[in-house]
Write a protein that holds these residues in place. Structure first.
Motif, short mmCIF file in Angstrom:
data_model
loop_
_atom_site.label_atom_id
_atom_site.label_comp_id
_atom_site.label_asym_id
_atom_site.label_seq_id
_atom_site.Cartn_x
_atom_site.Cartn_y
_atom_site.Cartn_z
N GLY A 1 -70.87 103.71 4.65
CA GLY A 1 -70.31 103.38 3.34
C GLY A 1 -69.95 104.64 2.59
O GLY A 1 -70.21 105.76 3.00
N TYR A 2 -69.33 104.44 1.47
CA TYR A 2 -68.88 105.54 0.63
C TYR A 2 -69.57 105.41 -0.72
O TYR A 2 -69.62 104.34 -1.30
CB TYR A 2 -67.36 105.50 0.45
N THR A 3 -70.07 106.54 -1.23
CA THR A 3 -70.68 106.56 -2.56
C THR A 3 -69.73 107.26 -3.51
O THR A 3 -69.31 108.39 -3.25
CB THR A 3 -72.03 107.31 -2.52
N PHE A 4 -69.40 106.56 -4.59
CA PHE A 4 -68.43 107.09 -5.55
C PHE A 4 -69.11 107.82 -6.69
O PHE A 4 -70.23 107.47 -7.11
CB PHE A 4 -67.61 105.94 -6.14
N GLY A 5 -68.40 108.81 -7.20
CA GLY A 5 -68.78 109.43 -8.45
C GLY A 5 -68.27 108.59 -9.61
O GLY A 5 -67.55 107.61 -9.41
N SER A 6 -68.63 108.97 -10.83
CA SER A 6 -68.22 108.21 -12.01
C SER A 6 -66.78 108.47 -12.42
O SER A 6 -66.25 107.78 -13.28
CB SER A 6 -69.15 108.53 -13.18
N GLY B 1 -67.84 110.27 6.99
CA GLY B 1 -66.57 109.59 6.77
C GLY B 1 -66.38 108.43 7.71
O GLY B 1 -65.30 107.90 7.84
N LEU C 1 -61.25 109.35 -8.84
CA LEU C 1 -62.56 109.13 -8.26
C LEU C 1 -62.71 109.89 -6.96
O LEU C 1 -61.76 109.99 -6.18
CB LEU C 1 -62.76 107.64 -7.96
#
Lengths: 114, 109
Positions: free
Chosen positions: A102-107, A97, A90
Motif C-alpha cells: 500500500g501507499y501512505t500519503f502525506g497531508s 513501490g 500529495l
C-alpha cells in the motif's frame, strides 16, 4: 512511527515564479510518488522515485520535475507557475513501490498561484 | 485511454449499508485499491484486490471482477465518521496508479 511529512503545508505564489515542495517518507520506505489533486478530478500522477531514480512519469509538462535524495527524501519543483497549477500536491511513500504494502500519503501541500 | 469511473456523490443513512461502484479500463492490471479521504486530509488505504472475489475487513468489504473491469466497496453499519470521499485506483501494466475522481459519501442521521 512518523508518517509521511510534507512541507510546507500551504504556499501562495505568483504566476511565473517557481516553487519547491518537500516530502519525507516513512523511515525505511524507498519509493516516493507525487500526485496533483484538484476539485472534481482524480489524483493525477506526476512521478515516482525509487532509490534516487525516477521510475515512472505521468503526463505533465517539463515544468514539473523532481528528485530523490539518498535518504529517500524527495523534492518536487514547478517552474514558471501558472494559475492552473493551483492544487493540493500529495506525496505517497511505500516500501518498494509494490502493490502489497500500500501507499501512505502525506497531508499534502496546498499551492495557490495568484 | 485509461479511465476509472465512479459516482460523484452518494447519500446514505447512519446504520445502513452502501455500495460504491468503480469501473475501469486500463492498460493492463496489477491490482485495484480503495482509499478513504476525509475533507482536508490525506487519503488513507482501505483495501487492495488483485484476484477476483470479495475481501472483507471489518465493516468494509471490497469486491473485484477482472473480466468485467468492475469493483465495489461495501460499507456496513454506517457511522457518521464514514462521511468522506472514497477513491478507486487501478495499477496498470507500468505499475502506475490510475485514479478515479472519487465518490463523496454523505451520511445522514
Amino acid at each position: 512511527k512518523a508518517g509521511v511529512t510534507q512541507t510546507p503545508r500551504y504556499l501562495i505564489k505568483t504566476r511565473g515564479q517557481q516553487v519547491t515542495l518537500s516530502c519525507s517518507p516513512i523511515s525505511g520506505h524507498r519509493s516516493v510518488s507525487w500526485y496533483q489533486q484538484t476539485p472534481g478530478q482524480g489524483l493525477q500522477f506526476l512521478f515516482e522515485y525509487f532509490s534516487e531514480t525516477q521510475r515512472n512519469k505521468g503526463n505533465f509538462p517539463g515544468r514539473f520535475s523532481g528528485r530523490q535524495f539518498s535518504n529517500s527524501r524527495s523534492e518536487m519543483n514547478v517552474s514558471t507557475l501558472e494559475l492552473g497549477d493551483s492544487a493540493l500536491y500529495l506525496c505517497a511513500s511505500s516500501l518498494v513501490g509494490g502493490v502489497e504494502d500500500g501507499y501512505t500519503f502525506g497531508s499534502g501541500t496546498r499551492l495557490t498561484v495568484v | 485511454g485509461q479511465n476509472i469511473d465512479q459516482p460523484t456523490e452518494m447519500t446514505a443513512t447512519e446504520g445502513a449499508i452502501v455500495q460504491i461502484n468503480c469501473t475501469y479500463q486500463t492498460s493492463g492490471f496489477n491490482g485495484l485499491f480503495w482509499y478513504q479521504q476525509h475533507a482536508g486530509e490525506a487519503p488513507t488505504f482501505l483495501s487492495y484486490n488483485v484476484l477476483d472475489g470479495l475481501e472483507e475487513k471489518g465493516r468494509f468489504s471490497s469486491f473485484l471482477s477482472r473480466s468485467k473491469g468492475y469493483s465495489y466497496l461495501l460499507l456496513k453499519e454506517l457511522q457518521m465518521k464514514d462521511s468522506a470521499s472514497y477513491l478507486c485506483a487501478v495499477m496498470d501494466s507500468n505499475y502506475q496508479l490510475i485514479w478515479g475522481a472519487g465518490t463523496k459519501l454523505i451520511i445522514k442521521p
